[in-house]
Design an enzyme around this catalytic site. Structure first.
Site, PDB file in Angstrom:
ATOM      1  N   VAL A 182       4.512   1.114  -9.409  1.00  0.00           N
ATOM      2  CA  VAL A 182       3.830   1.052  -8.124  1.00  0.00           C
ATOM      3  C   VAL A 182       2.581   1.911  -8.216  1.00  0.00           C
ATOM      4  O   VAL A 182       2.671   3.127  -8.409  1.00  0.00           O
ATOM      5  CB  VAL A 182       4.737   1.546  -6.982  1.00  0.00           C
ATOM      6  N   CYS A 183       1.417   1.306  -8.103  1.00  0.00           N
ATOM      7  CA  CYS A 183       0.142   2.020  -8.241  1.00  0.00           C
ATOM      8  C   CYS A 183      -0.348   2.487  -6.878  1.00  0.00           C
ATOM      9  O   CYS A 183      -0.791   1.685  -6.058  1.00  0.00           O
ATOM     10  CB  CYS A 183      -0.912   1.126  -8.891  1.00  0.00           C
ATOM     11  N   LEU A 184      -0.246   3.783  -6.656  1.00  0.00           N
ATOM     12  CA  LEU A 184      -0.721   4.392  -5.421  1.00  0.00           C
ATOM     13  C   LEU A 184      -1.323   5.752  -5.741  1.00  0.00           C
ATOM     14  O   LEU A 184      -0.763   6.510  -6.553  1.00  0.00           O
ATOM     15  CB  LEU A 184       0.424   4.586  -4.419  1.00  0.00           C
TER      16      LEU A 184
END
Length: 440
Positions: free
Chosen positions: A92-94
């Site tokens: 998950v890219c955050l």
């Protein structure tokens, strides 16, 4: 992990579990609060609408100084990338997780927590997920505008197929195919190798209940999309999708509609079977049977002396696992003169498994599905009287706040929150169904 850190995680879990947000759910085993399962229900009016997206959140010993590690579980066995920022392998890219470079001020701070992480992930599930791809804002070509629609279309299809249908078929034992299982633990080796953790499915009952709520919405979406996309037509590949990190497949709404209907039938059968399971519990003189009998007696006595609401309670075949509720329409309201019959089905696994409530009187109402499923939430899960209060409140409320997550009859909801003329039509249809209610 320090006691202070554990207390922080425990407090955050409790706040989400007690909170009013119908789109977030969290759970963990008592033996390890650092390992949390989270469910995000896809936002309305997006390709993710009412999908069930599960994540694994692992808190390190330095939390909240450092962000937890988050992996997506709903990935179709590592084959489906549901967003430019949610990879097929679970990443998950955050920026707040430190997995993506963001602007100054977007990085993690100890003031943030689990809820802010889940809301940030939920914000990725937008009406136009293609815009999450870096550089999209600089792209104006017709090619990219075509991709916007194509990308949303395949996400909508796979949300229905993978996050909803595959998941519910797994829960119900329908055509179980382990290679297609929606619950996948290969994102983290330590998580995968724990057999006890793999059997932990805390959202089973929640997903079943919500499926019954949103069945009409799912079906409406499928019919609309089926008119646009021919069965067998291939998904279009996006420029940012690479090897082993893509969303491949083809449209097949014809099959999905059949599978959706079968799931609903299985859930109806499961619900009605609770009556027989309850009789066995009574014969065994189980604690749950005694508890429900006692709750019925107390609730009956309470409502006999409650002038604020007019209703009757009985047990079907003297079985405390099936209650019949007859609600009489309040005078001077749109329900005036109506008599509405509800069945409250209770599982021997109550309160871990919550009641399922069906209105057997045809009633045109935005909180009632076309099959009579009542959309309500009780603040006290183990108190049937609280459930009854919530059912009555949902049916009687005349000026509810707009919350599309509680609207389970698409036709009624569209009229209720439409133009003034639409609202008048809603009231006419409601009054007509109320007048007909005495026939049932």
């Amino acid at each position: 992990m320090s006691n202070q850190s554990i207390l922080r995680i425990t407090r955050e879990l409790g706040e989400i579990q007690r909170g009013p947000d119908l789109s977030l759910a969290v759970a963990c085993r008592d033996i390890d609060v650092r390992s949390v399962r989270a469910l995000i229900i896809g936002p309305p009016d997006t390709p993710y609408e009412f999908g069930f997206f599960e994540f694994h959140v692992r808190f390190g010993r330095e939390y909240p100084t450092k962000a937890p590690h988050v992996n997506a579980i709903t990935t179709n066995g590592g084959r489906t990338r549901f967003n430019p920022n949610i990879y097929a392998q679970g990443k998950v890219c955050l920026s707040i997780l430190g997995t993506w470079r963001g602007e100054s001020g977007e990085e993690w701070s100890s003031a943030q927590g689990l809820e802010s992480i889940l809301i940030s992930i939920q914000s990725l599930m937008s009406p136009n997920p293609y815009e999450n791809e870096p550089g999209f804002e600089d792209s104006k070509s017709d090619y990219d505008q075509k991709n916007v629609q194509a990308y949303a279309a395949k996400i909508r299809h796979e949300t229905l197929r993978v996050s909803i249908i595959d998941r519910l078929e797994g829960y119900l034992g329908i055509n179980r195919d382990k290679s297609q299982s929606v619950t996948v633990y290969d994102a983290e080796e330590d998580y995968q190798n724990t057999a006890v953790e793999a059997a932990f499915e805390p959202f089973r009952d929640l997903c079943k209940r919500r499926f019954m709520w949103y069945y009409d919405s799912y079906l409406q979406t499928m019919e609309q999309e089926h008119a646009k996309y021919k069965d067998g037509s291939k998904f279009e590949k996006m420029p940012f999708e690479g090897p082993s990190n893509t969303m491949e497949g083809s449209f097949n709404y014809g099959s999905l509609k059949k599978r959706l209907a079968e799931i609903r039938e299985k859930l109806v059968d499961e619900t009605q079977e609770w009556a027989n399971e309850g009789k066995i519990s009574i014969e065994k003189e189980s604690g749950i049977a005694s508890n429900l009998q006692r709750q019925f007696e107390q609730a009956s006595e309470h409502f006999k002396h409650n002038d604020a609401v007019s209703l009757d309670l009985t047990l079907v075949d003297k079985n405390p696992f099936v209650w019949e509720l007859i609600l009489f329409g309040r005078p001077m309201t749109n329900l005036d003169g109506g008599m509405f019959r509800f069945k409250i089905y209770l599982s021997p696994r109550f309160p871990e498994v919550l009641p399922r409530v069906i209105c057997e009187t045809p009633l045109f109402h935005h909180r009632l599905s076309k099959h009579g499923v009542v959309c309500y939430e009780s603040p006290k899960k183990d108190d049937i009287r609280s459930h009854i209060d919530a059912i009555v409140a949902a049916i009687e409320e005349e000026s509810p706040a707009y919350d599309p997550r509680t609207l389970v009859n698409p036709e009624a909801a569209k009229l209720f929150w439409g133009t003034p003329e639409d609202k008048k039509l809603y009231n006419r249809k409601l009054r007509r169904s109320v007048q007909d209610s005495s026939e049932y």
